[in-house]
Design a protein around this motif. Structure first.
Motif: not given
Length: 274
Positions: A154, A167, A156, A150-151
């Protein structure tokens, strides 16, 4: 003769240690009662201690595998795992259009964006991450990133339920029909909470957090179990719930193997009817 089972296709890399990748997908498909098929994207050299190297499969061979099985045996649902390069991602996405796999076609597609190691390190270059965003996500019925992915995808950093929801919204904006933001790496939470969303609904799936380091192949196994349920005709929320139950038991019965991180175990399904 037995009835022909539903079919599921995995497009991913081979794990020589048998705990993740193609091997984890196939044993999960078997345990869930679907016929597994493969398109191998890379051959990795790895064991419980880590990955020592890998060799990519030529991209035309990868796409030829997808066309061969879909044209003859049929695909009821498909999933992606390790796709290695932007070129493979782009060509696989084009092939999905040709064989009618994906959210806008006939057959569901689960995208497990294998982009980070167990330690959170990036496994893909930025051009490959961009290809996942632009080529695969808009075709996906469901995407299943962990928090490190996710990081990377995105920007986030998820630390709590609020940022997990943020997210999910950011991932939906990239085009998939549904997202499952997995909470297994949110170690401050005594539960293991995954968040499923289609941008309107937000459903928390809470599970037990087991005190074990032996979780190799957990993400692959969850995505494969969901794919198997989709192949059987379940809708996304029910398929995800079934996958959550499957991986929870698999983590609970994981086992040590070798000198490092052992695999999650779908073997419980062979001894239990539930």
């Amino acid at each position: 003769m037995s009835p022909t089972p539903r079919t599921a296709l995995t497009i991913a890399g081979s794990d020589s240690g048998g705990g993740a990748g193609i091997q984890a997908d196939l044993r999960t498909f078997f345990a869930c009662g679907v016929h597994g098929m493969t398109a191998i994207t890379a051959v990795t050299v790895q064991n419980s201690l880590g990955v020592q190297g890998f060799t990519e499969i030529p991209v035309d061979t990868v796409t030829a595998q997808i066309k061969a099985v879909s044209g003859d045996m049929g695909v009821d649902a498909a999933k992606t795992g390790m796709l290695a390069t932007a070129e493979i991602i782009e060509e696989v996405a084009k092939t999905f259009e040709e064989v009618h796999i994906g959210r806008h076609a006939e057959k569901p597609l689960v995208v497990d964006p294998v982009a980070a190691s167990m330690h959170g390190d990036a496994l893909l270059r930025e051009e490959a991450l961009e290809a996942i965003r632009s080529e695969l996500f808009p075709r996906a019925t469901l995407v299943t990133p962990n928090l490190d992915e996710v990081r990377l995808l995105t920007g986030i950093t998820v630390t709590d339920g609020g940022s997990q929801r943020e997210a999910a919204k950011a991932l939906i904006d990239l085009g998939p029909q549904w997202v499952l933001v997995k909470g297994g790496h949110m170690h401050g939470d005594p539960r293991c909470v995954d968040l499923l969303s289609d941008g309107v609904q937000f459903v928390e799936l809470s599970g037990t957090r087991y005190d074990t380091e032996h979780t190799h192949g957990g993400g692959d196994t969850l995505a494969a179990a969901i794919t198997a349920s989709l192949a059987k005709g379940l809708g996304v929320p029910d398929a995800v719930a079934a996958g959550k139950r499957f991986i929870e038991r698999s983590v609970a019965e994981s086992y040590p193997l070798g000198g490092g991180v052992g695999p999650v175990s779908p073997f419980w399904r062979l001894a239990h009817d539930d």
